[in-house]
Design a protein around this motif. Structure first.
Motif, PDB file in Angstrom:
ATOM      1  N   SER A  56       0.740  -1.272   0.032  1.00 23.59           N
ATOM      2  CA  SER A  56       0.145  -0.057   0.096  1.00 23.59           C
ATOM      3  C   SER A  56       0.848   1.214  -0.038  1.00 23.59           C
ATOM      4  O   SER A  56       0.339   2.156  -0.433  1.00 23.59           O
ATOM      5  CB  SER A  56      -0.886   0.165   1.264  1.00 23.59           C
ATOM      6  OG  SER A  56      -0.249  -0.069   2.418  1.00 23.59           O
ATOM      7  N   PHE A  57       2.085   1.085   0.489  1.00 24.88           N
ATOM      8  CA  PHE A  57       2.949   2.305   0.280  1.00 24.88           C
ATOM      9  C   PHE A  57       3.554   2.561  -0.818  1.00 24.88           C
ATOM     10  O   PHE A  57       3.888   3.753  -1.221  1.00 24.88           O
ATOM     11  CB  PHE A  57       4.144   2.059   1.396  1.00 24.88           C
ATOM     12  CG  PHE A  57       3.804   2.018   2.826  1.00 24.88           C
ATOM     13  CD1 PHE A  57       2.993   2.959   3.473  1.00 24.88           C
ATOM     14  CD2 PHE A  57       3.966   0.860   3.604  1.00 24.88           C
ATOM     15  CE1 PHE A  57       2.579   2.777   4.793  1.00 24.88           C
ATOM     16  CE2 PHE A  57       3.700   0.482   5.067  1.00 24.88           C
ATOM     17  CZ  PHE A  57       2.744   1.682   5.497  1.00 24.88           C
ATOM     18  N   THR A  58       3.592   1.606  -1.624  1.00 29.37           N
ATOM     19  CA  THR A  58       4.395   1.865  -3.069  1.00 29.37           C
ATOM     20  C   THR A  58       3.158   1.659  -4.058  1.00 29.37           C
ATOM     21  O   THR A  58       3.636   1.909  -5.460  1.00 29.37           O
ATOM     22  CB  THR A  58       5.305   0.549  -3.288  1.00 29.37           C
ATOM     23  OG1 THR A  58       4.608  -0.720  -3.248  1.00 29.37           O
ATOM     24  CG2 THR A  58       6.466   0.737  -2.260  1.00 29.37           C
ATOM     25  N   GLY A  59       2.072   1.432  -3.687  1.00 31.39           N
ATOM     26  CA  GLY A  59       0.896   1.312  -4.851  1.00 31.39           C
ATOM     27  C   GLY A  59       0.719   0.095  -5.337  1.00 31.39           C
ATOM     28  O   GLY A  59      -0.020  -0.399  -6.214  1.00 31.39           O
ATOM     29  N   LEU A  60       1.415  -1.065  -4.827  1.00 34.74           N
ATOM     30  CA  LEU A  60       1.303  -2.563  -5.317  1.00 34.74           C
ATOM     31  C   LEU A  60       0.530  -3.258  -4.593  1.00 34.74           C
ATOM     32  O   LEU A  60       1.194  -3.422  -3.379  1.00 34.74           O
ATOM     33  CB  LEU A  60       2.763  -3.144  -5.561  1.00 34.74           C
ATOM     34  CG  LEU A  60       2.713  -4.445  -6.115  1.00 34.74           C
ATOM     35  CD1 LEU A  60       2.219  -4.456  -7.419  1.00 34.74           C
ATOM     36  CD2 LEU A  60       4.027  -4.836  -6.117  1.00 34.74           C
ATOM     37  N   SER A  61      -0.700  -3.798  -4.801  1.00 37.12           N
ATOM     38  CA  SER A  61      -1.425  -4.424  -3.859  1.00 37.12           C
ATOM     39  C   SER A  61      -2.099  -5.462  -4.878  1.00 37.12           C
ATOM     40  O   SER A  61      -2.510  -5.129  -6.099  1.00 37.12           O
ATOM     41  CB  SER A  61      -2.489  -3.781  -2.948  1.00 37.12           C
ATOM     42  OG  SER A  61      -3.293  -3.132  -3.864  1.00 37.12           O
TER      43      SER A  61
END
Length: 91
Positions: A56-61
């Motif tokens: 969620s911090f890097t936009g990858l989920s």
């Protein structure tokens, strides 16, 4: 020198031990497969959760739905890697 044990008795014991061995082997193999599936499911679920928390911090989920749960459960770490690569390729 007669020991009092007939050949038929010895043959019966050997045959019985062979049947017990085969029965044990038939019952052990599915248990090993089931344990491996349970292990992959646990590892895949934990990795999917960790990926979603830190991703969620890097936009990858990865969305948690039945398909991703089955892929993560059956394939474990390679399944998670495959879903991440597919997500990167499609976006």
């Amino acid at each position: 020198m007669n020991l009092g044990i007939e050949f038929n008795t010895i043959f019966g014991y050997i045959l019985g031990l062979g049947i017990l061995f085969l029965l044990g082997w038939v019952l052990i193999v599915p248990i090993k497969i089931l344990l491996k599936l349970i292990f992959n499911t646990i590892i895949g679920g934990i990795l999917l959760y960790i990926l979603n928390v830190f991703g969620s911090f890097t936009g990858l989920s990865i969305a948690l739905n039945p398909v991703t749960a089955v892929v993560a459960g059956l394939l474990g770490v390679p399944g998670i890697a495959m879903m991440v690569l597919l997500k990167k390729m499609l976006l």
